[in-house]
Scaffold this active site. Structure first.
Site, mmCIF file in Angstrom:
data_model
loop_
_atom_site.group_PDB
_atom_site.id
_atom_site.type_symbol
_atom_site.label_atom_id
_atom_site.label_comp_id
_atom_site.label_asym_id
_atom_site.label_seq_id
_atom_site.Cartn_x
_atom_site.Cartn_y
_atom_site.Cartn_z
ATOM 1 N N GLN A 25 3.209 3.265 50.798
ATOM 2 C CA GLN A 25 4.306 4.034 51.261
ATOM 3 C C GLN A 25 4.804 5.300 50.494
ATOM 4 O O GLN A 25 4.805 4.974 49.255
ATOM 5 C CB GLN A 25 5.645 3.082 51.605
ATOM 6 C CG GLN A 25 6.844 3.692 52.215
ATOM 7 C CD GLN A 25 6.479 3.809 53.643
ATOM 8 O OE1 GLN A 25 5.733 3.643 54.340
ATOM 9 N NE2 GLN A 25 7.076 4.948 54.194
ATOM 10 N N LYS A 52 7.107 -1.908 59.739
ATOM 11 C CA LYS A 52 5.842 -1.851 59.896
ATOM 12 C C LYS A 52 5.345 -3.593 59.856
ATOM 13 O O LYS A 52 4.433 -4.093 60.556
ATOM 14 C CB LYS A 52 5.164 -1.247 58.750
ATOM 15 C CG LYS A 52 5.353 0.179 59.030
ATOM 16 C CD LYS A 52 4.781 1.182 57.750
ATOM 17 C CE LYS A 52 5.067 2.638 57.926
ATOM 18 N NZ LYS A 52 5.005 3.562 56.949
ATOM 19 N N ASP A 99 -3.598 5.410 57.162
ATOM 20 C CA ASP A 99 -2.752 6.434 57.150
ATOM 21 C C ASP A 99 -3.361 7.935 57.790
ATOM 22 O O ASP A 99 -2.873 8.703 58.209
ATOM 23 C CB ASP A 99 -2.153 6.872 55.984
ATOM 24 C CG ASP A 99 -0.808 6.273 55.809
ATOM 25 O OD1 ASP A 99 0.108 6.248 56.918
ATOM 26 O OD2 ASP A 99 -0.216 5.844 54.463
HETATM 27 N N1 GUN Z 1 6.258 8.179 54.337
HETATM 28 C C1 GUN Z 1 6.832 8.864 55.314
HETATM 29 N N2 GUN Z 1 5.866 8.807 56.533
HETATM 30 C C2 GUN Z 1 4.793 8.106 55.810
HETATM 31 C C3 GUN Z 1 3.642 7.793 56.567
HETATM 32 O O1 GUN Z 1 3.262 7.980 57.781
HETATM 33 N N3 GUN Z 1 2.953 6.984 55.545
HETATM 34 C C4 GUN Z 1 2.945 6.634 54.582
HETATM 35 N N4 GUN Z 1 2.601 5.944 53.807
HETATM 36 N N5 GUN Z 1 4.251 6.942 53.921
HETATM 37 C C5 GUN Z 1 5.106 7.764 54.542
#
Ligand code: GUN
Length: 287
Positions: free
Chosen positions: A97, A53, A120
């Site tokens: 995350q 990311k 998100d």
């Molecule tokens: N962990 C797995 N997928 C995601 C996601 O799309 N966003 C976040 N914040 N954590 C994750």
């Protein structure tokens, strides 16, 4: 002939457009979109996702601020950090995350993030907005999956879409987005009776269960479009490999299109996070 949907190429194209938009925001509005990425603990998969990311942000000229907290971080400490980020006008998006360590309640964390910075799309306010068709921040994986479906199929109305999995992150928001596109939507899950026969009726099959190679050729209709959301690490001949929830080799010949793993939904998820970050920055500055 079945088509392999190139999620990497699709994501690169979207990111090229976003990069130009970021440059324009800087030039015309002196605005630099910025995301704060919070990682609690040392989960290896999460570390890879966060690195990817942050790397994408750098390519697009989006600022990113990483907060790496120890696995012993308390919920109160994390909530304090989120409060600071909520009140910092230079931060437009906040991503914590998941999963977070057991001592932290993830629901409390998601609720604490300001809905307008919730890139998100997991905050209840954003989930509720989607449920009534007034999308604000849309979860990245379902959004990226929808973009690829629309690119391949055009109008989705009247298609029977079957979503395997009912998670808050993927299954439920995916079903909501498909319903908004006037699909007939079925969600199947671990308690569903005759799951294969329901999947065999799908024009669009989205697999989001987290079980390697769960969907085989006898589960899919001839000519269906398959979106594989799974990212599962397995050992094959002593080597570590990433595979999806769909048995790609088995299913490929039968379907009209399928996303591969890796190189399908994964890159699109990150591209949509960039999209949401730019949208959040614009919204917060009335642009
Ligand atoms: N962990 C797995 N997928 C995601 C996601 O799309 N966003 C976040 N914040 N954590 C994750």
């Amino acid at each position: 002939m079945s088509k392999v949907i190139d999620g990497k190429q699709f994501a690169d194209n979207l990111c090229e457009k976003l990069k130009a938009e970021v440059a324009l925001l800087q030039e015309q509005h002196d605005l630099s979109p910025c995301i704060a990425v919070v990682l609690v603990g040392e989960d290896p998969a999460s570390q890879v996702y966060v690195r990817n990311k942050v790397r994408r942000c750098e390519q697009l000229g989006i600022h990113s601020v990483e907060h790496r907290l120890s696995a012993e971080t308390t919920e109160a400490e994390l909530l304090t950090l989120i409060d600071q980020l909520n009140n910092d006008d230079a931060i437009h998006g906040i991503l914590v995350q998941l999963p977070v360590p057991d001592q932290i309640n993830d629901k409390a964390v998601l609720a604490a993030i300001s809905p307008k910075k919730d890139v998100d799309g997991f905050h209840i306010e954003n989930v509720g907005a989607m449920a009534v068709g007034e999308n604000q921040m849309v979860p990245c994986t379902p959004l990226g999956s929808l973009m690829m479906l629309q690119d391949h199929l055009g109008d989705l109305s009247g298609k029977h879409a079957v979503v395997i999995g009912r998670s808050n992150i993927v299954g439920k928001p995916m079903a909501t987005l498909l319903l908004q596109q006037s699909c007939t939507v079925t969600i199947v899950h671990s308690r569903t009776v005759n799951i294969e026969s329901i999947c065999r009726q799908a024009d669009i099959l989205v697999a989001a269960v987290g079980i390697p190679n769960f969907v085989t050729a006898d589960w899919v209709k001839e000519g269906a479009v398959v979106i594989d959301v799974g990212i599962n690490r397995i050992e094959v001949d002593g080597k570590s490999r990433l595979v999806g929830d769909v048995d790609f080799d088995d299913v490929q010949e039968k379907v009209s299109a399928i996303t591969p793993v890796p190189g399908g939904v994964g890159p699109m998820t990150i591209a949509c996070l960039m999209y949401n970050t730019v949208a959040a920055a614009k919204m917060q500055n009335n642009i």
